[in-house]
Design an enzyme around this catalytic site. Sequence first.
Site, short mmCIF file in Angstrom:
data_model
loop_
_atom_site.label_atom_id
_atom_site.label_comp_id
_atom_site.label_asym_id
_atom_site.label_seq_id
_atom_site.Cartn_x
_atom_site.Cartn_y
_atom_site.Cartn_z
N ARG A 258 0.71 -1.29 0.14
CA ARG A 258 -0.08 -0.11 -0.01
C ARG A 258 0.81 1.29 -0.02
O ARG A 258 0.33 2.22 0.51
CB ARG A 258 -1.13 0.05 1.20
CG ARG A 258 -1.96 -1.04 1.11
CD ARG A 258 -2.92 -0.88 -0.04
NE ARG A 258 -4.04 -1.93 0.32
CZ ARG A 258 -5.35 -1.37 0.91
NH1 ARG A 258 -5.54 -0.27 1.53
NH2 ARG A 258 -6.33 -2.23 1.05
N ARG B 129 -2.88 6.59 0.88
CA ARG B 129 -3.71 7.72 1.37
C ARG B 129 -2.59 8.40 2.29
O ARG B 129 -2.88 9.54 2.72
CB ARG B 129 -4.99 7.25 2.28
CG ARG B 129 -5.96 7.23 1.36
CD ARG B 129 -7.13 6.60 1.88
NE ARG B 129 -6.80 5.40 2.47
CZ ARG B 129 -7.39 4.41 3.03
NH1 ARG B 129 -8.70 4.97 3.32
NH2 ARG B 129 -7.08 3.48 3.62
N ARG C 285 -7.19 12.44 -5.09
CA ARG C 285 -8.42 11.80 -4.70
C ARG C 285 -9.39 12.92 -4.33
O ARG C 285 -10.67 12.67 -4.30
CB ARG C 285 -8.31 11.07 -3.32
CG ARG C 285 -7.68 9.42 -3.65
CD ARG C 285 -8.79 8.72 -4.15
NE ARG C 285 -9.90 8.27 -3.28
CZ ARG C 285 -11.05 8.37 -2.95
NH1 ARG C 285 -11.57 9.41 -3.92
NH2 ARG C 285 -11.78 7.97 -2.02
N ASP D 90 -6.68 -2.03 -7.66
CA ASP D 90 -7.13 -2.76 -6.51
C ASP D 90 -7.69 -3.98 -6.63
O ASP D 90 -8.07 -4.30 -7.74
CB ASP D 90 -8.65 -1.86 -5.69
CG ASP D 90 -8.73 -2.42 -4.51
OD1 ASP D 90 -8.06 -2.07 -3.64
OD2 ASP D 90 -9.77 -3.07 -4.45
N TYR E 228 -15.08 -11.34 -0.27
CA TYR E 228 -15.97 -9.95 -0.99
C TYR E 228 -17.11 -10.42 -1.66
O TYR E 228 -18.13 -9.68 -1.74
CB TYR E 228 -14.96 -9.13 -1.60
CG TYR E 228 -14.27 -8.29 -0.57
CD1 TYR E 228 -14.72 -7.18 -0.11
CD2 TYR E 228 -13.04 -8.71 0.02
CE1 TYR E 228 -14.01 -6.52 0.89
CE2 TYR E 228 -12.28 -7.92 1.04
CZ TYR E 228 -12.84 -6.88 1.26
OH TYR E 228 -12.10 -5.86 2.11
O1 CP3 Z 1 0.04 0.85 -2.81
C1 CP3 Z 1 -0.45 -0.47 -3.14
O2 CP3 Z 1 -0.08 -1.43 -2.53
C2 CP3 Z 1 -0.89 -0.54 -4.70
C3 CP3 Z 1 -2.43 -0.45 -4.57
C4 CP3 Z 1 -3.41 -1.48 -3.76
C5 CP3 Z 1 -4.59 -1.04 -3.33
N1 CP3 Z 1 -5.11 -1.91 -2.81
C6 CP3 Z 1 -5.15 0.47 -3.45
C7 CP3 Z 1 -6.19 0.88 -2.53
C8 CP3 Z 1 -3.51 -2.68 -3.46
C9 CP3 Z 1 -2.19 -3.96 -3.56
C10 CP3 Z 1 -4.42 -3.21 -2.64
C11 CP3 Z 1 -4.86 -4.60 -2.46
C12 CP3 Z 1 -6.13 -4.85 -1.45
N2 CP3 Z 1 -7.39 -4.13 -1.66
C13 CP3 Z 1 -6.21 -5.71 -0.70
C14 CP3 Z 1 -5.27 -6.56 -0.14
C15 CP3 Z 1 -4.22 -6.15 0.65
C16 CP3 Z 1 -4.67 -5.70 1.89
O3 CP3 Z 1 -4.32 -4.45 2.19
O4 CP3 Z 1 -5.21 -6.29 2.79
C17 CP3 Z 1 -7.59 -5.66 -0.24
C18 CP3 Z 1 -8.23 -6.53 0.88
C19 CP3 Z 1 -8.32 -4.85 -1.00
C20 CP3 Z 1 -9.63 -4.31 -0.84
C21 CP3 Z 1 -9.78 -2.84 -0.46
N3 CP3 Z 1 -9.50 -1.90 -1.18
C22 CP3 Z 1 -10.00 -2.48 0.69
C23 CP3 Z 1 -10.64 -3.35 1.85
C24 CP3 Z 1 -10.32 -1.03 0.67
C25 CP3 Z 1 -10.67 -0.08 1.93
C26 CP3 Z 1 -9.90 0.14 3.13
C27 CP3 Z 1 -8.70 0.52 2.77
O5 CP3 Z 1 -7.74 0.36 3.42
O6 CP3 Z 1 -8.60 1.54 2.29
C28 CP3 Z 1 -9.79 -0.67 -0.49
C29 CP3 Z 1 -9.67 0.70 -1.20
C30 CP3 Z 1 -7.86 1.17 -1.69
N4 CP3 Z 1 -7.30 0.20 -2.34
C31 CP3 Z 1 -7.41 2.46 -1.45
C32 CP3 Z 1 -6.33 2.29 -1.97
C33 CP3 Z 1 -5.17 3.18 -2.20
C34 CP3 Z 1 -7.95 3.64 -0.61
C35 CP3 Z 1 -9.26 4.21 -1.63
C36 CP3 Z 1 -9.25 5.57 -1.34
O7 CP3 Z 1 -8.41 5.98 -1.74
O8 CP3 Z 1 -10.10 5.85 -0.51
#
Ligand code: CP3
Length: 339
Positions: free
Chosen positions: A23, A27, A36, A72, A149
């Site tokens: 990640r 953010r 964003r 994502d 999911y």
């Molecule tokens: O920087 C990175 O690692 C690359 C991008 C990436 C994102 N999500 C961006 C993201 C990656 C590899 C993920 C993986 C992901 N997404 C997982 C597995 C890894 C983990 O952390 O458990 C899961 C379960 C998701 C599903 C997901 N996407 C959730 C549960 C959420 C909301 C909660 C959260 O942490 O934000 C997202 C949204 C998300 N994915 C954001 C980002 C940058 C935030 C969205 C926003 O900008 O509001």
Amino acid sequence: MVPYLVQAARRKPTPYTPVWLMRQAGRYLKEYRELRERHSFLELCKNKELIVEISLLPLKKFPLDGIIVFSDLLLSLEALGLNLVYPEEGGPKVLNPINSLEDVEKLSNFKVHETLAPLSEAIKTLRKEIPPQVALIGFVGAPFTLCCYAIEGRGSEGFLKTKRLMREAEEVFDKLMGKLTRVSKLFLEEQVKAGCDVVQVFDTWVGVLGPLDYERKILPYMKKLVEGVENVPIIHFSTSTCGFLELISEVGDVIGVDWRIEIGKAWERIGYRKAIQGNLDPSVLLAPKEVIKEQVKSILDSVSGRAGHIFNLGHGILPNTPEENVGFLVDLVHSLTGG
Ligand code: CP3
């Protein structure tokens, strides 16, 4: 030139321990938050130029050894025909979750190409733009984590609905896992073809299961997912799976471990024929620098300089992490290991 992170994934010695953070393109970065304000999350994930820009953000600030392509893992659910939304609060939701065999049968790969197109284009550009010693990391969701999911429609504490379906409606579960495995495999192969040097499979939620269920109901799909992918190393990431690390280690070239286990002990159990990734608790990055230093040193001591360690957090970086601490961490890992 082979990127250092890839060399480590192949258990070859490197000038210093390579480091990247799950990640890292998110953010906690001011520039990400600014983007964003102007775009929805899905808009960012579907626009080639924005994917490139966001993936590069962390590398512009910190001397990381790898960048992960911004996207994502739930996009593959959308590609199968599920309605995915990202509300401003409360995490992503699937509006039409799976309840029956009929629901699974309706899922098809029809939007896969459309979803993958901007991602592949971004990967091609990124590989040209980043220095050769920096790895480009692709990723996919593991079938079980996607399945959670697809069935629950959202994140959950214990994924009980998923577990019940797994045991009480085996045909629905197996058909769904089959379809999710196929779509993830398409995403994986496409990212490799477009130029990723390494791919991480995220099985974030599989730790809700025990070893018996994992071995019988999950492992066969994980094997299918990576079967035939030989040119690039696979990082197999999961959380809360210390109880069946040996089974997790059957899939992947690098095993990603969280902070619930001492990394040296984890490696001993995994076996030295695999590389290892991890495992700083992300909340340590909220602490004062002396604490970060102590914890980083303890991880590096625990792997005792063995070739094949990729430094990372044990899970994604927290949104309120100070950027300064990220820079401190990356420099520290490099300087303590010879960089
Ligand atoms: O920087 C990175 O690692 C690359 C991008 C990436 C994102 N999500 C961006 C993201 C990656 C590899 C993920 C993986 C992901 N997404 C997982 C597995 C890894 C983990 O952390 O458990 C899961 C379960 C998701 C599903 C997901 N996407 C959730 C549960 C959420 C909301 C909660 C959260 O942490 O934000 C997202 C949204 C998300 N994915 C954001 C980002 C940058 C935030 C969205 C926003 O900008 O509001």
